[in-house]
Design a protein around this motif. Structure first.
Motif, short mmCIF file in Angstrom:
data_model
loop_
_atom_site.label_atom_id
_atom_site.label_comp_id
_atom_site.label_asym_id
_atom_site.label_seq_id
_atom_site.Cartn_x
_atom_site.Cartn_y
_atom_site.Cartn_z
N LYS A 505 30.91 -22.32 1.74
CA LYS A 505 31.43 -20.85 1.96
C LYS A 505 30.91 -19.71 1.07
CE LYS A 505 35.96 -21.55 2.24
NZ LYS A 505 36.68 -20.60 3.19
N ASP A 506 30.14 -19.99 0.53
CA ASP A 506 28.45 -18.87 -0.55
C ASP A 506 27.46 -19.39 -0.61
OD1 ASP A 506 29.03 -20.34 -2.48
OD2 ASP A 506 30.21 -18.29 -4.01
N MET A 507 26.86 -20.64 -0.11
CA MET A 507 25.96 -21.07 -0.97
C MET A 507 25.77 -21.18 -1.68
SD MET A 507 24.49 -21.79 2.68
CE MET A 507 23.17 -22.85 3.19
N SER A 508 26.41 -20.70 -2.74
CA SER A 508 25.93 -21.61 -3.99
C SER A 508 26.19 -22.40 -4.28
CB SER A 508 27.28 -20.25 -4.95
OG SER A 508 28.54 -21.34 -4.67
N GLU A 509 24.64 -22.86 -5.59
CA GLU A 509 24.19 -24.35 -5.66
C GLU A 509 26.12 -25.06 -6.64
OE1 GLU A 509 21.77 -26.89 -8.97
OE2 GLU A 509 20.89 -25.15 -8.12
N VAL A 510 26.21 -25.85 -5.87
CA VAL A 510 27.10 -26.79 -6.64
C VAL A 510 26.67 -27.97 -7.71
CG1 VAL A 510 28.76 -28.48 -6.30
CG2 VAL A 510 28.49 -26.85 -5.05
N ALA A 511 25.17 -28.73 -7.08
CA ALA A 511 25.18 -29.46 -8.26
C ALA A 511 23.40 -29.79 -7.33
CB ALA A 511 26.45 -31.12 -8.34
N ARG A 512 22.82 -30.46 -8.40
CA ARG A 512 21.47 -30.78 -7.16
C ARG A 512 21.20 -32.63 -8.17
NH1 ARG A 512 16.69 -27.29 -8.95
NH2 ARG A 512 18.67 -25.38 -8.25
N ALA A 513 20.74 -33.38 -8.03
CA ALA A 513 20.36 -34.84 -8.17
C ALA A 513 18.49 -35.02 -7.90
CB ALA A 513 21.16 -35.98 -7.42
N GLU A 514 18.33 -34.95 -8.86
CA GLU A 514 16.29 -34.92 -9.03
C GLU A 514 16.68 -36.95 -8.97
OE1 GLU A 514 15.73 -31.48 -11.73
OE2 GLU A 514 16.19 -33.00 -12.79
N VAL A 515 15.54 -36.81 -8.32
CA VAL A 515 14.61 -37.68 -8.51
C VAL A 515 12.76 -37.63 -9.35
CG1 VAL A 515 15.74 -38.71 -6.97
CG2 VAL A 515 13.54 -37.47 -6.79
N GLU A 516 12.37 -38.65 -9.06
CA GLU A 516 10.70 -38.66 -9.99
C GLU A 516 9.90 -38.79 -9.16
OE1 GLU A 516 10.57 -38.23 -13.33
OE2 GLU A 516 12.29 -39.02 -13.97
N MET A 517 10.34 -38.61 -7.87
CA MET A 517 9.28 -39.05 -6.48
C MET A 517 8.79 -37.78 -5.65
SD MET A 517 10.80 -41.91 -4.96
CE MET A 517 11.16 -42.37 -7.01
N ASN A 518 7.82 -37.60 -4.87
CA ASN A 518 7.84 -36.49 -3.83
C ASN A 518 8.85 -37.09 -3.09
OD1 ASN A 518 7.23 -34.54 -2.32
ND2 ASN A 518 5.59 -35.74 -1.46
#
Length: 530
Positions: A505-518
């Motif tokens: 709807k508004d391009m606001s962040e809901v969540a992120r899932a981070e990894v330890e690698m490029n």
């Protein structure tokens, strides 16, 4: 305007290792409970073989990525696609198959005689499936733009087999942007040799999986043949438009010189890029065919020159076709600017190069489906909501002028995605794109194609990928859902990459899932619901 003096974008073009098994991603925010399934994406992951570098953005060996979503948890997995190009490179420890912008030197172990004879074999076409992944029946295929597609297992990312489309249907290749209808029918387009030695473009149709469970590729057929503006030089085609009743093919001035393509590359060290040239006078020709009958509309649509890679969407309204495109103005080939040396340059040099390149613009063209000679000299577009025009000339061509739907200096709205399942080929309001800043992907953008309103997600030194829209299962509106993108943030903190989930709807962040690698650059992909 955001600047990138630290050059973190160079990490997009760095070789990585594949994983032997999926890793758990660290979630911040809350993953929507309804989001269950896998994001599958393709891109290059190996940018050199031993001491031999690949030179172009489209040369690195295909790496398949998967983010899995289940009960609010996320895992990440990646494997190299075991194409002939990859397996032979690994076996011989050198580049064996010529890629888009990298010539593979002949085997140094061969003598001059066997080299001379292999020259008669012609070109070994690459199967490096680094561009996209799509379903045919119940199967999934990774692809590039040649005649080879590679079946993969979407759960394990293992490579199953190479498929040569030439064995099933009359095309020399097919794009990485097929249209997949809700019943599973697949449409694609490819160059081919048409009647009496002249060239043409074939639309192929692959039916959905039938009760007999036979591989649908066996039932592939040509349904439309579009003529070529030049008997010997087909245009480069990357995507096309499809509505319930029509197929739209945009023929651009970026041409493939077949004499160069078919002559032995090994004699003069050529690659695919060496076979492109621009027709500086033709402009752009648009072609329309009836989807159900295959009949070509005998209307000559013409407009001024641009490069085209991605159609945004196409729909019918009141006797008109509305064709929304991500264009690059002019006839010079944009791929000339996508050599890795350009993309890995320091920020000032990246900007300097992009200043010379064709300028990006998202445009809406409107094509009248019927014409009356009495209207010569008039604008035939009568739709109230667009400023696009179509003027009938006395030579019976229709000259098109677009409505600009997004334009910013050296800021592209590219890699467009929509709510495809419900709005593909139909009137729609929203598209989601990757913002390129002098070819560097540094923001995600939502565009209202009617009002031209935009919403942007952007963070410093963060480089996202094509945004994939995933609709909420109980969606009532076109933009009820989330947008998924893989972001690398090499400068900031310990986590080099993450999967980003935005509220569509508004391009606001809901969540992120981070990894330890490029995670290197990815081009296209899909969300496969669980």
């Amino acid at each position: 305007r955001v600047e990138h003096p630290a050059g973190g974008y160079k990490k997009l073009f760095e070789t990585v290792e594949e994983l032997s098994s999926p890793v758990t991603a660290h979630v911040t925010g809350r993953i929507p409970t309804w989001l269950r399934g896998s994001l599958l994406r393709c891109g290059p992951g190996l940018f050199e073989v031993g001491a031999e570098p690949f030179y172009h953005l489209f040369d690195g060996q295909a790496l398949l990525h998967k983010f899995d979503f289940k009960e609010g948890h996320v895992t990440y997995h990646r494997r190299f696609v075991r194409t002939d190009a990859y397996v032979r490179a690994m076996t011989e420890k050198r580049i064996v198959i010529t890629e888009f912008g990298t010539y593979a030197y002949p085997d140094p172990c061969k003598n001059i005689f066997s080299r001379f004879f292999s020259y008669f074999k012609g070109v070994e076409v690459t199967d490096n499936a680094l561009v996209n992944v799509y379903p045919i029946g119940e199967d999934y295929y990774a692809c590039t733009e040649t005649n080879f597609i590679t079946r993969i297992n979407p759960d394990t990312l293992e490579t199953i087999k190479q498929v040569d489309l030439c064995k099933y249907v009359s095309v020399n290749g097919a794009t990485a942007h097929p249209h997949v209808e809700n019943d599973g029918t697949v449409y694609n387009i490819g160059n081919c040799f048409g009647k009496n030695f002249s060239l043409a473009y074939n639309i192929i149709r692959i039916p959905p999986l039938q009760a007999d469970k036979e591989d649908p590729i066996n039932k592939a057929e040509v349904v439309v043949q579009f003529p070529c503006s030049d008997r010997f030089k087909p245009s480069y085609v990357h995507s096309f438009g499809l509505t319930p009743n029509y197929i739209v093919f945009v023929e651009t001035p970026v041409k493939i010189n077949l004499l160069k393509f078919l002559s032995s590359w090994s004699l003069w060290g050529a690659n695919y890029m060496d076979c492109f040239e621009s027709n500086e006078t033709m402009g752009v020709w648009l072609h329309v065919a009836e989807k159900k009958t295959g009949r070509l509309l005998n209307i000559k649509y013409r407009t001024s020159a641009f490069n085209l890679f991605h159609h945004i969407n196409t729909f019918e309204d009141n006797g008109f076709l509305i064709v929304d495109l991500c264009t690059w103005k002019g006839f010079e080939f944009v791929y000339n600017y996508l050599y890795l040396a350009n993309l890995r340059a320091n920020w000032d040099e990246v900007k300097r190069q992009a200043e010379k390149a064709p300028q990006p613009e998202a445009r809406r063209y409107v094509l009248p489906l019927s014409i009356d000679k009495a209207d010569t000299g008039k604008n035939l577009v009568t739709l109230p909501y667009t400023t696009a025009t179509a003027t009938l000339h006395s030579d019976e061509t229709i000259w098109l002028e677009p409505e600009v739907i997004f334009s910013g200096p050296r800021h592209a709205f590219e890699f467009p995605q929509i709510n495809y399942k419900k709005y593909g080929g139909k009137p729609y309001m929203y598209t989601y794109g990757l913002g390129l800043n002098h070819f560097v992907p540094d923001r995600l953008c939502k565009l209202n194609v009617k009002t031209k309103e935009t919403w942007v997600w952007q963070e410093p030194d963060s480089y996202p990928s094509e945004p994939i829209f995933v609709s909420h299962p109980d969606a009532l509106e076109e933009d009820d859902g989330v947008v998924l993108s893989i972001v690398i943030s090499p400068g900031a903190g310990p986590k080099p990459a993450y999967l980003l989930i935005l509220n569509a709807k508004d391009m606001s962040e809901v969540a992120r899932a981070e990894v330890e690698m490029n995670i290197p650059v990815t081009f296209h992909g899909l969300f496969k619901r669980a």
